[in-house]
Design an enzyme around this catalytic site. Sequence first.
Site, PDB file in Angstrom:
ATOM      1  N   ARG A 178       0.843  -1.202   0.000  1.00 33.56           N
ATOM      2  CA  ARG A 178       0.000   0.000   0.000  1.00 33.56           C
ATOM      3  C   ARG A 178       0.878   1.253   0.000  1.00 33.56           C
ATOM      4  O   ARG A 178       0.583   2.216  -0.704  1.00 33.56           O
ATOM      5  CB  ARG A 178      -0.941   0.007   1.211  1.00 33.56           C
ATOM      6  CG  ARG A 178      -2.111  -0.935   1.053  1.00 33.56           C
ATOM      7  CD  ARG A 178      -3.055  -0.860   2.233  1.00 33.56           C
ATOM      8  NE  ARG A 178      -3.843   0.360   2.237  1.00 33.56           N
ATOM      9  CZ  ARG A 178      -4.539   0.793   3.278  1.00 33.56           C
ATOM     10  NH1 ARG A 178      -4.537   0.097   4.416  1.00 33.56           N
ATOM     11  NH2 ARG A 178      -5.244   1.906   3.220  1.00 33.56           N
ATOM     12  N   CYS A 234      -1.213   6.392   8.881  1.00 35.68           N
ATOM     13  CA  CYS A 234      -1.535   5.095   8.270  1.00 35.68           C
ATOM     14  C   CYS A 234      -2.634   5.366   7.253  1.00 35.68           C
ATOM     15  O   CYS A 234      -2.579   6.362   6.537  1.00 35.68           O
ATOM     16  CB  CYS A 234      -1.961   4.089   9.335  1.00 35.68           C
ATOM     17  SG  CYS A 234      -3.337   4.662  10.358  1.00 35.68           S
TER      18      CYS A 234
END
Length: 284
Positions: A178, A234
Amino acid sequence: MKNIVSMRWLLARMYEPDVVIADCRFLLGQPEAGRQAYEAGHIPGAVYLDLEKDLSSPVSAHGGRHPLPDPAVLASRLSKAGIGSNSRIVAYDDQGGMNASRLWWLLRYIGHEQVYIMDEGFSAWKNAKFPVTTDVPVQIPSSFDVNVQPAMLASVEDVQQASTSGSSVLIDSRDARRYAGLEEPIDAKAGHIPGAVNYFWKDVLDWDGRWTDTGVLEERFSKLDKDGAIIVYCGSGVSACPNVIALEEAGFSNVKLYSGSWSDWISYEENPVAIGDAESHKDV
């Protein structure tokens, strides 16, 4: 470790009057699963706190997928659950401590020091044949004083500045794929904030799901300056929290959370996006 307690530690203290146990189990994309798991069995005396209903505010244009709850609203919810200013709170989940760490961070942010994460999580507790119940405790409201700690939080402007000037180290807590923008299962854009370095949050745990000890955490972050400014993010400000705890355990003193995280960053059209792996960045 200052912030992590063992299952046996909790077993020995679970009935002490100032201890409040918080069940923070939650599965992304299955918003009812955590409460259902709680109702099917939990640690005796535990109250359930829902990541989206209790530990976040409603989603809006900015602020990411799990915006921070308003401190007064959060304090009111905690007081109703029997969590007061003198409580020692022990949070657990079954997601490696990710959701429990969000509660830890929120409590610290509103000025409450006595909060801990139970190592390993509910499945390990159950497998150890420690007590489990379906009884829901009577919650006697308590009074909770809010003392917000703004220094724990980074704004999108702080992150923009860190990204362009390097004024803070930006840590991306998502997994490497990611971070690199190779896949993005949740958010509208893939990639990371330019200049960020990747420290996947799950690396604070060892192979059997326990938190690694302080020495290992110090080694993990050894390339970073212990007194330097660090901003952790995040996807939505939840899985960054274990990294914040790990950095504190490793002796870092100037660590902020960008709570909106990647999902907030990409909500501003003008914010740039970087693609590729960590090798493209200078070593910190």
